[in-house]
Design an enzyme around this catalytic site. Structure first.
Site, PDB file in Angstrom:
ATOM      1  CB  CYS A 379      16.526  -7.197   6.606  1.00  0.00           C
ATOM      2  SG  CYS A 379      16.303  -5.753   4.384  1.00  0.00           S
ATOM      3  CG  HIS A 515      16.911  -2.834   9.638  1.00  0.00           C
ATOM      4  ND1 HIS A 515      18.138  -4.029   9.429  1.00  0.00           N
ATOM      5  CD2 HIS A 515      17.137  -3.098   8.191  1.00  0.00           C
ATOM      6  CE1 HIS A 515      18.531  -3.983   7.654  1.00  0.00           C
ATOM      7  NE2 HIS A 515      17.929  -3.710   7.438  1.00  0.00           N
ATOM      8  CD  GLU A 517      18.952  -4.617  12.774  1.00  0.00           C
ATOM      9  OE1 GLU A 517      19.356  -4.664  12.124  1.00  0.00           O
ATOM     10  OE2 GLU A 517      17.791  -5.099  13.109  1.00  0.00           O
TER      11      GLU A 517
END
Length: 545
Positions: A379, A515, A517
């Protein structure tokens, strides 16, 4: 199909680990072949955590459908296969705003709108809607029993037990059983008082999860059972462990899943926890270790980066290495320079907002690029990499983002004014839009370039990843940056937005606008994090030669 509900509450103190306990129990029930989901009910008045400080609240977890939710939903997705949606998390603020909207519309036909029944009915409706189609729904109530903020939620679940039926509802209460070193024993009185508080609301717990730094002895569990009116086999000891992924096995070893299945009359096979046993084995038996520096601005609260930290650990599992994470304040990089970045095997810059510490992140991206250190930008981590490359390679002096310098000469990162959401609908924004709920959110498709590193890592031409941002690479200034050597490795499904960049003449330099994750799990990992940790190991070996 009848849906069964397990309501999870906490007492004595906050941060006992209700979310982890609920997720671990859900993992066992899922391993028995049941269709399970988990909900989190937050008692704060914010509509969602989207505009809350990460230092106060921790990370904001983004679901596939673009909801900004509590970080506990990240735990849920890491423990079970069911994907969370906006139905899985709601707050007092959202409930009140919906009820007030209905009142203004005239839906209540002139009635006096009150906490009971209007607020509690709205809570129950959302719980029932979120549980549709599932065998078991675990509902975690945020906060601690005794807090005034939680009372409407507790009253709602008390009513649900009556309306749905006690044969299809259970109350599971987490409580603290502290060890007193001076006395040399654990103390059960806090648990007794916590249950007493719950009883005063009209809720009798069916299961007690006793949190302690050690196993609670059998005689103390018997004492708790007697004074709290709970069967002894339903008093579960949950001691501190070195890995949260051991908790499903710990709960199963005490027969919690059998007790629940019997209570709900569920005929299902024994739980197969072999996948979790494999995770625990890989975690306990690494063949090496790497040190990865994470340069951010919220490092005083690691929970602000919870999913990133967990994803790095998952990347370590896939490479059989322990990942040591060094948290570095980007403002310290601004004042102390490169000395903080020495000795690292890889560098990661996660997401963030605001100008504070940005120049330190830009300097970090430059250090990683010039010293051939593996780099993963997420990001804002991609945006600072783009700014750094524009300034120092493409010759765009003082290039920046309009988020930080609105009138800069080279705005290589700028506000996205139009894009398509997860349903293909056109979204528009301006500088005057509200901060809350106005970002590009949720799962979006990304097309990968055939000759890119990420194409090899993912092994497929089109991927789907989750987003949470309102600024993007400015296409108007992209050509000269690409001409200077930067590769655009991934674009949005409509080919309009830059999603991934790479530095081709670098061993491993990848930055993405999304993202990754949020979709990493301990059992499956994630291609980017697995590749990143592998690159860190290879860099370490090269340095040792």
């Amino acid at each position: 199909m009848t849906t069964n509900y397990i309501f999870v509450t906490g007492g004595v103190v906050s941060s006992l680990g209700k979310g982890i306990a609920a997720a671990s129990l859900a993992a066992i029930l899922e391993a028995r072949g049941l269709n399970v989901t988990i909900m989190k009910l937050d008692p704060y008045i914010n509509v969602d955590p989207g505009t809350m400080s990460p230092i106060q609240h921790g990370e904001v977890f983004v679901t596939e459908d673009g909801a900004e939710t509590d970080l506990d939903l990240g735990h849920y997705e890491r423990f079970i296969r069911t994907r969370m949606t906006r139905r899985n998390n709601f707050t007092t603020g959202r409930i009140y705003s919906e009820v007030l909207r209905k009142e203004r519309r005239g839906d209540y036909l002139g009635a006096t709108v009150q906490v009971i029944p209007h607020i509690t009915n709205a809570i129950k409706e959302r719980i029932l809607a979120g549980g549709e189609g599932h065998d078991v729904v675990l509902v975690e109530i945020g906060g601690t029993v005794g807090d005034i903020e939680s009372l409407p939620f507790l009253e709602a679940i008390r009513q649900m037990a009556v309306e749905v039926g006690r044969e299809h509802t259970m109350f599971m209460h987490l409580t603290l059983v502290p060890y007193m070193a001076a006395a040399g024993e654990v103390k059960t009185k806090p648990t007794q008082h916590s249950v007493k508080e719950l009883l005063s609301i009209g809720i009798q717990p069916d299961v007690l999860i006793c949190r302690s730094d050690r196993a609670v002895p059998a005689n103390e569990r018997a004492k708790i059972a007697l004074f709290c009116n709970v069967p002894e086999k339903a008093v579960i000891s949950l001691k501190d462990v070195d890995s949260i992924y051991k908790i499903p096995g710990l709960l199963k070893s005490q027969g919690l899943d059998d007790y629940i299945c019997k209570r709900f009359s569920l005929n299902c096979p024994e739980a197969n926890l072999s996948e979790w046993e494999q995770v625990i084995y890989e975690e306990a038996n690494p063949v090496g270790e790497v040190t990865i520096g994470m340069v951010g601005k919220y490092i005083e609260l690691p929970d602000a980066y919870k999913s990133v930290i967990e994803a790095l650990k998952h990347g370590g599992l896939k490479n059989r290495v322990t990942v040591n994470i060094k948290l570095i304040d980007s403002q310290d990089v601004e004042t102390r320079g490169e000395e903080l970045l020495k000795g690292l095997d890889a560098i990661l810059i996660p997401g963030g907002f605001g100008y504070r510490g940005v120049e330190g992140k830009i300097a970090t991206a430059r250090y990683a690029r010039e010293n051939n250190i593996p780099y993963l930008g997420i990001c804002l981590g991609m945006q600072v990499a783009m700014i750094e490359y524009a300034r120092n390679v493409a010759g765009m002096e003082n290039a920046n983002s309009t988020e930080f310098v609105p009138d800069c000469k080279y705005p290589v990162v700028a506000l996205i004014t139009e894009w398509r959401d997860e349903n293909g609908n056109v979204e528009t924004r301006s500088e005057k839009s509200d901060l809350g709920g106005t970002m590009r959110l949720g799962a979006q498709q990304c097309q990968l370039s055939d000759d890119s590193l990420v194409r090899k890592l993912y092994g497929e031409p089109v991927i789907t990843e989750r987003h949470r941002h309102r600024y993007e690479v400015n296409n108007m200034l992209l050509k000269p940056i690409e001409a200077a050597g930067l590769r655009v490795a991934g674009r949005s499904g409509d080919d309009q937005l830059v999603e991934i960049i790479e530095v081709p003449n670098h061993p491993w330099f990848v930055a993405c606008q999304f993202h990754p994750e949020f979709t990493s799990t301990p059992r499956d990992g994630h291609p980017l994090f697995a590749g990143f940790v592998k690159a860190a190991s290879e860099y370490q070996k090269r340095q040792a030669k």
